[in-house]
Design an enzyme around this catalytic site. Sequence first.
Site, short mmCIF file in Angstrom:
data_model
loop_
_atom_site.label_atom_id
_atom_site.label_comp_id
_atom_site.label_asym_id
_atom_site.label_seq_id
_atom_site.Cartn_x
_atom_site.Cartn_y
_atom_site.Cartn_z
N ILE A 44 41.86 18.44 49.59
CA ILE A 44 40.46 18.01 49.63
C ILE A 44 40.34 16.51 49.93
CG2 ILE A 44 40.13 17.36 47.18
CD1 ILE A 44 37.61 19.15 47.24
N HIS A 114 53.03 22.39 43.10
CA HIS A 114 52.54 22.40 44.49
C HIS A 114 53.38 21.47 45.34
CE1 HIS A 114 50.32 19.30 42.24
NE2 HIS A 114 50.30 18.59 43.37
#
Length: 128
Positions: A44, A114
Amino acid sequence: MNWKKKFYKENVYDNNNIFAQIINGKIPCKKIYEDKDVLFFEDINPVTKVHVLGIPKAPCINLLEFVSTCDESVVANFFQKIDLVVEKLGIKEDGYRIITNTGINGGQEVPHFHIHILGGEKIGAKIK
Ligand code: AMP
């Protein structure tokens, strides 16, 4: 004790972390690739022209927890899918950087394992 210290110290997975909510569909994401065990989506807040995150769907806090607690086939599938993703993103030929931040000193913000896939431009020495 702040939440980071608590999760990393006690090593307890937070079922409500942002990526858990992306996996269960509560928070939307710009999906690049998904199968039953992995999800790759756009960061994002990109720090490079191409900035994609890859996560396993298994509830693991960091890389070591992922590789030590998940089935070998699940771990292999996660890393093998990078090839498909970088191809799809058009960054395979020119190169890219893969990073995983771990814990407080590693600068990890989201306590679900991640990888960052960074590319689309030449990347300097210190990023992410
Ligand atoms: P890290 O600092 O390694 O834990 O990285 C966490 C990353 O997650 C940061 O690069 C954020 O920009 C990214 N991020 C946080 N929330 C979202 C979201 N809702 N969708 C996509 N990326 C996100």
